[in-house]
Design a protein around this motif. Structure first.
Motif, PDB file in Angstrom:
ATOM      1  N   LYS A   2       0.825  -1.186   0.000  1.00 36.37           N
ATOM      2  CA  LYS A   2       0.000   0.000   0.000  1.00 36.37           C
ATOM      3  C   LYS A   2       0.869   1.249   0.000  1.00 36.37           C
ATOM      4  CE  LYS A   2      -4.140   1.413   2.496  1.00 36.37           C
ATOM      5  NZ  LYS A   2      -4.904   1.166   3.713  1.00 36.37           N
ATOM      6  N   TYR A 173      -3.927 -11.463  -5.396  1.00 34.84           N
ATOM      7  CA  TYR A 173      -2.517 -11.509  -5.808  1.00 34.84           C
ATOM      8  C   TYR A 173      -2.021 -12.950  -5.786  1.00 34.84           C
ATOM      9  CZ  TYR A 173       2.335  -9.825  -5.915  1.00 34.84           C
ATOM     10  OH  TYR A 173       3.644  -9.562  -6.251  1.00 34.84           O
ATOM     11  N   THR A 282       0.198  -0.434 -18.065  1.00 36.07           N
ATOM     12  CA  THR A 282       0.085   0.481 -16.932  1.00 36.07           C
ATOM     13  C   THR A 282      -1.263   1.189 -16.876  1.00 36.07           C
ATOM     14  OG1 THR A 282       1.204   2.201 -18.230  1.00 36.07           O
ATOM     15  CG2 THR A 282       2.576   0.827 -16.787  1.00 36.07           C
ATOM     16  N   PRO A 284      -5.394   0.643 -15.744  1.00 43.30           N
ATOM     17  CA  PRO A 284      -6.113  -0.219 -14.789  1.00 43.30           C
ATOM     18  C   PRO A 284      -6.825  -1.384 -15.459  1.00 43.30           C
ATOM     19  CG  PRO A 284      -6.511   2.099 -14.316  1.00 43.30           C
ATOM     20  CD  PRO A 284      -5.805   2.052 -15.633  1.00 43.30           C
ATOM     21  N   LEU A 288      -8.548  -2.730  -6.853  1.00 44.92           N
ATOM     22  CA  LEU A 288      -8.061  -3.474  -5.699  1.00 44.92           C
ATOM     23  C   LEU A 288      -9.165  -3.719  -4.684  1.00 44.92           C
ATOM     24  CD1 LEU A 288      -4.597  -1.774  -5.064  1.00 44.92           C
ATOM     25  CD2 LEU A 288      -5.185  -3.662  -6.603  1.00 44.92           C
ATOM     26  N   GLY A 294      -7.351   2.735  -6.099  1.00 46.73           N
ATOM     27  CA  GLY A 294      -6.284   1.823  -6.457  1.00 46.73           C
ATOM     28  C   GLY A 294      -6.723   0.718  -7.388  1.00 46.73           C
ATOM     29  N   SER A 295      -5.812   0.341  -8.281  1.00 50.34           N
ATOM     30  CA  SER A 295      -6.088  -0.744  -9.224  1.00 50.34           C
ATOM     31  C   SER A 295      -4.781  -1.441  -9.569  1.00 50.34           C
ATOM     32  CB  SER A 295      -6.759  -0.204 -10.493  1.00 50.34           C
ATOM     33  OG  SER A 295      -5.920   0.758 -11.124  1.00 50.34           O
ATOM     34  N   TYR A 296      -4.884  -2.479 -10.371  1.00 47.54           N
ATOM     35  CA  TYR A 296      -3.703  -3.211 -10.826  1.00 47.54           C
ATOM     36  C   TYR A 296      -3.757  -3.287 -12.338  1.00 47.54           C
ATOM     37  CZ  TYR A 296       0.185  -6.532 -10.266  1.00 47.54           C
ATOM     38  OH  TYR A 296       1.420  -7.132 -10.279  1.00 47.54           O
ATOM     39  N   TRP A 300       2.049  -3.928 -12.410  1.00 44.04           N
ATOM     40  CA  TRP A 300       2.138  -2.627 -11.732  1.00 44.04           C
ATOM     41  C   TRP A 300       0.862  -2.350 -10.950  1.00 44.04           C
ATOM     42  CZ3 TRP A 300       6.432   0.413 -11.596  1.00 44.04           C
ATOM     43  CH2 TRP A 300       7.418   0.219 -12.580  1.00 44.04           C
ATOM     44  N   TYR A 301       1.019  -1.839  -9.731  1.00 40.28           N
ATOM     45  CA  TYR A 301      -0.095  -1.214  -9.022  1.00 40.28           C
ATOM     46  C   TYR A 301      -0.254   0.203  -9.565  1.00 40.28           C
ATOM     47  CZ  TYR A 301      -0.161  -4.903  -5.469  1.00 40.28           C
ATOM     48  OH  TYR A 301      -0.267  -6.101  -4.818  1.00 40.28           O
ATOM     49  N   ASP A 303      -2.183   3.985  -8.798  1.00 36.85           N
ATOM     50  CA  ASP A 303      -2.943   4.841  -7.896  1.00 36.85           C
ATOM     51  C   ASP A 303      -2.872   6.269  -8.424  1.00 36.85           C
ATOM     52  OD1 ASP A 303      -4.465   5.573  -5.699  1.00 36.85           O
ATOM     53  OD2 ASP A 303      -3.256   4.441  -4.280  1.00 36.85           O
ATOM     54  N   HIS A 313       5.360  -0.901  -7.413  1.00 42.14           N
ATOM     55  CA  HIS A 313       5.318  -2.319  -7.049  1.00 42.14           C
ATOM     56  C   HIS A 313       6.387  -2.561  -6.007  1.00 42.14           C
ATOM     57  CE1 HIS A 313       4.225  -6.514  -7.346  1.00 42.14           C
ATOM     58  NE2 HIS A 313       3.387  -6.233  -8.331  1.00 42.14           N
TER      59      HIS A 313
END
Length: 494
Positions: A2, A173, A282, A284, A288, A294-296, A300-301, A303, A313
């Motif tokens: 986070k 994950y 990159t 979304p 999450l 937030g997304s993935y 890569w995460y 935000d 990450h």
């Protein structure tokens, strides 16, 4: 992992060369690393702003026992930051016209299976990379962690795990799905994953110190040792989970990677990945949760801070931690690698980015409160206050047990100690048993990464031992997937 928001720097610097007063930052990090609250054995950091490396340095030692000074060429495991490399590998093959993001996995790996036949048929490469397979978070990690199972065996065994999430709706994950993506890279390219990374990424970017083999990490006597409870430990090989977390790299090399990412696929006129496919990676793909932004994406995460995109990450394994972050609109890239797990990685990342973006808002006197100490419970020595007495009936517990997916376990006497040994991972997941009652023993594994747990034996109506389950409260491994059935009785002293 986070992102921590609204980190503030502590000192009103009057002059910042290339965005950062390096001497002041250097002094602050040196103090932070040596602070008793953190007590970091070693750390390496690199910062890019406006297409230039504005700060890079190593701190501390490779080991608290006869260690060597860390510099920006010292190689660390980058752990799950590897996932962005694997996703990039898929993107390279898309650029080459050899596959598509939404190809079904079965098109390239006909023998691949999950426990749900419909998901097996429908799951696409994009689902692997976005962690939306329907498997629970971390399902299958015990299959590779410290085990003698090969990558292929891990992939084959995951078919026996129940699907408990919602396919394409739940973010969970899952490292094993990245192993599957790695196998697709091998199948389509005709190269081992490690060779593909070397040829298509490391060599192109000039990442001369990077590798993807455990033996490359440990071949030098100066290699960075992981630490738990301020003691160096033996690192875990990730050779059987390499596409999920097995790359080793230095700050100098990772800054080349970060610069390429900030340039959306190109470095020094050399293209690793097309701009279009970098944008695909990159953007979304799955939220999450239902509460935040937030997304993935793929590896890569994603935000947003003040409506501006942040890509990041991190990775963690016993005694190691990594984090990398990109602030594309601000042209900032940051990498922090350590050989101990604390929140210092996130703290430095947010502190530095906050100052570069809003130097006029910083207040050096307020910084300390944002660097909250963080250490998992296993990073402190655990003292089990239980008598190791062995019941006179212990012989009936001894024997060979088997979980049909994971493999065998043994309960036995070694000298005067009662021992549980999970055979595929016996160097890590073996431990001493402490009697609680006729059905329960406490177990403390050799692996100091894990807290103590319980072995709960199952008995028939005649009190014969039929099997056991493990209860090990932790956030990293799903021991509840394991169910060992007794295969044979053995002499407890053999």
């Amino acid at each position: 992992m986070k992102l921590l928001h609204t980190f503030l720097l502590l000192l009103p610097f009057s002059v910042w060369g290339q965005s950062i007063a390096t001497d002041s930052l250097d002094a602050y990090i040196s103090k932070l690393v040596s602070d008793q609250e953190y007590n970091i054995p070693g750390l390496a950091i690199g910062v890019i702003h406006n297409d230039s490396v504005v700060f890079k340095k190593g701190y501390g030692l490779t080991s608290l026992e006869q260690g060597h000074p860390i510099n920006t060429q010292t190689v660390f495991p980058i752990l799950s930051c590897t996932k962005a490399f694997t996703a990039t590998g898929i993107g390279i093959l898309v650029d080459e016209g050899k596959l598509n993001w939404n190809d079904k996995v079965k098109e390239h790996l006909p023998d691949f299976e999950l426990s749900d036949p419909w998901i097996t048929k429908e799951i696409a490469i994009s689902d692997l990379l976005a962690h939306r397979s329907g498997l629970r978070a971390f399902d299958g990690d015990l299959l590779w962690y410290g085990s003698n199972h090969t990558t292929q065996e891990v992939i084959e065994k995951i078919r026996h795990y129940p699907i408990k999430g919602s396919f394409r709706l739940d973010f969970n994950y899952n490292n094993v799905m990245y192993l599957v993506a790695g196998k697709i890279i091998e199948q389509v390219s005709g190269m081992p994953w490690e060779e593909f990374m070397q040829t298509k990424i490391f060599d192109v970017l000039g990442m001369q110190g990077s590798s993807a083999k455990f033996s490359e990490l440990t071949k030098s006597p100066k290699y960075v040792r992981p630490h738990i409870a301020n003691k160096p430990i033996i690192p875990v090989s990730l050779d059987n989970a390499v596409a999920a977390g097995g790359i080793n790299s230095s700050i100098d090399d990772m800054l080349l990677w970060i610069q390429m990412c900030l340039n959306k696929g190109t470095l020094n006129k050399k293209q690793v990945l097309s701009r279009n496919n970098f944008e695909t990676m990159t953007s979304p793909k799955i939220p999450l949760n239902n509460r935040g932004s937030g997304s993935y994406g793929f590896g890569w995460y994603i935000d947003y801070e003040d409506s501006k995109k942040v890509l990041y990450h991190g990775g963690g394994m016993p005694g190691y931690k990594s984090i990398m972050a990109l602030y594309p609109e601000e042209k900032i890239g940051i990498v922090v690698l350590t050989n101990k797990i604390t929140m210092i990685n996130e703290g430095l990342m947010n502190m530095i980015s906050s100052y570069i973006i809003n130097p006029e808002l910083t207040d050096w006197s307020q910084n300390r409160k944002y660097f909250t100490y963080f250490s998992y419970s296993w990073d402190r020595p655990e003292n089990i206050q239980i008598s190791p007495n062995i019941p006179s009936s212990f012989a009936k517990y001894c024997g060979v047990y088997e979980d049909k997916v994971y493999g065998q376990a043994q309960v036995k006497m070694v000298n005067s100690d009662a021992i549980l040994e999970l055979v595929p991972s016996k160097d890590k997941l073996s431990g001493r048993l402490f009697f609680l009652d006729k059905q329960r023993f406490k177990v403390k594994f050799k692996d100091t990464f894990l807290p103590s747990g319980e072995v709960v034996f199952e008995m028939d109506k005649n009190q014969n031992i039929m099997g056991f389950k493990l209860v090990v409260p932790n956030d990293d491994f799903n021991f509840d997937n394991l169910h060992f059935r007794k295969k044979e009785q053995v002499n407890p002293h053999k």
